[in-house]
Design an enzyme around this catalytic site. Structure first.
Site, PDB file in Angstrom:
ATOM      1  CG  ASN A   1      13.328   9.766  29.450  1.00  0.00           C
ATOM      2  OD1 ASN A   1      13.806  10.023  29.077  1.00  0.00           O
ATOM      3  ND2 ASN A   1      12.877   8.583  30.063  1.00  0.00           N
TER       4      ASN A   1
ATOM      5  CG  HIS B   1      17.982  10.046  32.877  1.00  0.00           C
ATOM      6  ND1 HIS B   1      17.744  10.627  31.495  1.00  0.00           N
ATOM      7  CD2 HIS B   1      17.741   8.982  32.183  1.00  0.00           C
ATOM      8  CE1 HIS B   1      16.771  10.228  31.079  1.00  0.00           C
ATOM      9  NE2 HIS B   1      16.217   8.608  31.432  1.00  0.00           N
TER      10      HIS B   1
ATOM     11  CB  CYS C   1      18.252   7.287  30.919  1.00  0.00           C
ATOM     12  SG  CYS C   1      16.718   6.408  30.026  1.00  0.00           S
TER      13      CYS C   1
HETATM   14  O1  UT7 Z   1      14.550   6.843  30.914  1.00  0.00           O
HETATM   15  C1  UT7 Z   1      14.135   5.452  30.922  1.00  0.00           C
HETATM   16  C2  UT7 Z   1      14.242   5.169  32.309  1.00  0.00           C
HETATM   17  N1  UT7 Z   1      12.526   5.409  32.469  1.00  0.00           N
HETATM   18  C3  UT7 Z   1      12.200   5.128  33.656  1.00  0.00           C
HETATM   19  O2  UT7 Z   1      12.882   5.277  34.888  1.00  0.00           O
HETATM   20  C4  UT7 Z   1      10.360   4.969  34.238  1.00  0.00           C
HETATM   21  C5  UT7 Z   1      10.231   4.525  35.305  1.00  0.00           C
HETATM   22  N2  UT7 Z   1       8.645   4.643  35.388  1.00  0.00           N
HETATM   23  C6  UT7 Z   1       7.898   4.884  35.804  1.00  0.00           C
HETATM   24  O3  UT7 Z   1       8.539   6.138  35.747  1.00  0.00           O
HETATM   25  C7  UT7 Z   1       6.223   4.711  35.642  1.00  0.00           C
HETATM   26  O4  UT7 Z   1       6.226   2.896  36.210  1.00  0.00           O
HETATM   27  C8  UT7 Z   1       5.104   5.051  35.027  1.00  0.00           C
HETATM   28  C9  UT7 Z   1       4.734   6.770  34.945  1.00  0.00           C
HETATM   29  C10 UT7 Z   1       6.241   4.254  33.610  1.00  0.00           C
HETATM   30  C11 UT7 Z   1       4.387   4.158  35.426  1.00  0.00           C
HETATM   31  O5  UT7 Z   1       3.496   4.495  35.709  1.00  0.00           O
HETATM   32  P1  UT7 Z   1       3.200   3.306  37.432  1.00  0.00           P
HETATM   33  O6  UT7 Z   1       2.534   4.029  38.766  1.00  0.00           O
HETATM   34  O7  UT7 Z   1       4.389   2.155  37.064  1.00  0.00           O
HETATM   35  O8  UT7 Z   1       2.041   2.858  36.171  1.00  0.00           O
HETATM   36  P2  UT7 Z   1       1.784   1.728  35.886  1.00  0.00           P
HETATM   37  O9  UT7 Z   1       2.195   0.691  34.731  1.00  0.00           O
HETATM   38  O10 UT7 Z   1       1.545   0.791  36.945  1.00  0.00           O
HETATM   39  O11 UT7 Z   1       0.339   1.117  35.002  1.00  0.00           O
HETATM   40  C12 UT7 Z   1      -1.037   1.798  36.427  1.00  0.00           C
HETATM   41  C13 UT7 Z   1      -1.959   2.167  35.144  1.00  0.00           C
HETATM   42  C14 UT7 Z   1      -2.558   1.014  34.571  1.00  0.00           C
HETATM   43  O12 UT7 Z   1      -3.774   0.092  34.307  1.00  0.00           O
HETATM   44  P3  UT7 Z   1      -4.313  -0.209  35.629  1.00  0.00           P
HETATM   45  O13 UT7 Z   1      -3.649  -1.886  34.651  1.00  0.00           O
HETATM   46  O14 UT7 Z   1      -4.439  -0.230  36.966  1.00  0.00           O
HETATM   47  O15 UT7 Z   1      -5.989   0.057  34.575  1.00  0.00           O
HETATM   48  C15 UT7 Z   1      -1.911   1.494  33.053  1.00  0.00           C
HETATM   49  O16 UT7 Z   1      -2.446   1.295  32.372  1.00  0.00           O
HETATM   50  O17 UT7 Z   1      -2.157   3.308  34.444  1.00  0.00           O
HETATM   51  C16 UT7 Z   1      -2.674   2.289  33.581  1.00  0.00           C
HETATM   52  N3  UT7 Z   1      -2.072   2.806  32.270  1.00  0.00           N
HETATM   53  C17 UT7 Z   1      -1.815   4.726  31.751  1.00  0.00           C
HETATM   54  N4  UT7 Z   1      -3.382   5.588  32.031  1.00  0.00           N
HETATM   55  C18 UT7 Z   1      -3.444   6.152  31.006  1.00  0.00           C
HETATM   56  C19 UT7 Z   1      -0.121   3.085  31.720  1.00  0.00           C
HETATM   57  N5  UT7 Z   1       0.477   4.262  30.943  1.00  0.00           N
HETATM   58  C20 UT7 Z   1      -0.903   4.760  30.387  1.00  0.00           C
HETATM   59  C21 UT7 Z   1      -1.099   6.762  30.194  1.00  0.00           C
HETATM   60  N6  UT7 Z   1      -2.592   7.004  30.386  1.00  0.00           N
HETATM   61  N7  UT7 Z   1      -0.375   6.511  29.288  1.00  0.00           N
END
Ligand code: UT7
Length: 349
Positions: free
Chosen positions: A306, A276, A114
């Site tokens: 992204n 970014h 990134c």
């Molecule tokens: O450029 C590279 C650098 N990357 C970043 O800057 C990414 C930074 N992180 C993020 O943007 C966020 O952490 C994400 C968008 C990737 C994820 O969001 P989050 O609020 O941290 O969600 P999470 O990973 O804690 O997941 C919450 C829930 C989980 O379900 P349970 O365990 O609560 O039942 C996941 O399984 O959301 C679920 N989940 C989804 N649900 C629907 C994860 N991905 C998805 C999805 N659709 N695509």
């Protein structure tokens, strides 16, 4: 000593628009979740065979070169940033040199994910300042869609990434108050495995947790890529999203303030911040933290997702094309991502 200026900028995104709803045919996800957590509405995916990271980079480069009033034959150095290269080796820099029929100039690949474009820009900036080169092509391009886990297992990553390319031509300028004022590069490898693609690689679990493949017993032919690695999705990116998020919201403001302070400016002086495009929520957090207005920050993750190394030049190009970046403006570019690496650049347009 001359400064470098962005003499020309270009971007390219594939025609194929993939909406959040489109992704529901591959995995258990939905538009509301994706928009709420990331701000993304749609992204572009490259044509499977006709477009590669290099060909998209070349399309962006053609525009940047033309806008710089120069030709591909005049480019005297290439810096190409990507994490999704056409080949594991050689790098995309040489592929671009070939595709654009350039002279036998140096071609350097940058692997800083990134932050890749800002690292590439910083390298090019040093070569311009020392007088070594006069027309450097800096490219950030990604074809993520070819290497994502399109199942529910990979949904936290696969919904985020999109394809595209951005490019700039750097040239020296003696004009007072114009050009790149400074660049700032950082890394902390402590969390390298938090956002990484584990295999193929030569680490043989030296760094990573021993529990995902048994290399001690593996036949030598399976050290590089084995069915077990594929079964465990190690050929796809892995991300602990929350850990990345927590670090990003600290390092983004820090590296932006570092650039401002190095040049005697405050956040109120910024005409345009191009973060970014990792996650709209991260950009909004940074905006709030630095007390910037909506007019001072440009985001387009909603349309493109992204695009990693391509995201900063794509956003900068689009902001400039819309007249949101004008001559004399103080522009700050900032990025954070895998490595971890993070970086900023402050420039007067
Ligand atoms: O450029 C590279 C650098 N990357 C970043 O800057 C990414 C930074 N992180 C993020 O943007 C966020 O952490 C994400 C968008 C990737 C994820 O969001 P989050 O609020 O941290 O969600 P999470 O990973 O804690 O997941 C919450 C829930 C989980 O379900 P349970 O365990 O609560 O039942 C996941 O399984 O959301 C679920 N989940 C989804 N649900 C629907 C994860 N991905 C998805 C999805 N659709 N695509």
């Amino acid at each position: 000593m001359p400064r470098s200026k962005i003499a020309g900028i270009g971007m390219y995104v594939p025609a194929n628009v993939v909406t959040n709803d489109d992704l529901t045919q591959y995995m258990d996800t939905n538009d509301a979740w994706i928009q709420e957590r990331t701000g993304i509405k749609e992204r572009r995916y490259a044509h499977r065979t006709e477009e590669t990271t290099t060909t998209m980079g070349a399309e962006a480069a053609k525009i940047a070169i033309e806008r710089a009033g120069t030709t591909a034959q005049d480019i005297d150095f290439i810096v190409f940033a990507t994490l999704s290269p056409d080949y594991y080796f050689p790098g995309c820099g040489v592929m671009l040199q070939r595709a654009m029929k350039m002279k036998e100039v140096g071609a350097l690949d940058v692997r800083n994910q990134c932050s890749g474009f800002l690292y590439a820009l910083s390298v090019a900036d040093q070569f311009i300042k020392t007088g070594m080169y006069k027309n450097i092509l800096v490219v950030g391009a990604e074809k993520h869609s070819f290497g994502l886990d399109f199942t529910t297992r990979g949904r936290n990553i696969s919904v985020i990434f999109g394809d595209g390319a951005g490019a700039v031509v750097l040239q020296p300028t003696e004009k007072e108050g114009q050009g790149i004022l400074s660049t700032h590069l950082h890394s902390d490898g402590e969390s390298a495995e938090i956002l990484a693609m584990y295999n193929p690689g030569t680490h043989a679990n030296h760094w990573a947790d021993k529990n995902y493949a048994d290399f001690d017993d593996a036949p030598i032919a399976e050290m590089f890529m084995s069915h077990a690695m594929i079964d465990k999705a190690q050929n796809f990116p892995f991300m602990d999203g929350q850990s990345v998020f927590k670090k990003a919201v600290v390092k983004f403001p820090e590296v932006i303030m570092e650039a401002l302070q190095a040049n005697g400016y405050q956040s109120t002086d910024i005409n345009m911040l191009i973060p970014h495009q990792a996650n709209l929520r991260i950009s909004q957090f940074v905006q709030q933290k630095l007390k910037l207005s909506d007019e001072q920050v440009y985001n387009n993750i909603q349309q493109y997702g992204n695009t990693t190394a391509a995201s900063v030049p794509i956003a900068l190009c689009e902001a400039w094309e819309k007249g949101k970046v004008k001559e004399g403006d103080l522009v700050c570019l900032a990025a954070f991502g895998s490595g971890f690496t993070w970086a900023s650049a402050l420039l007067k347009w």
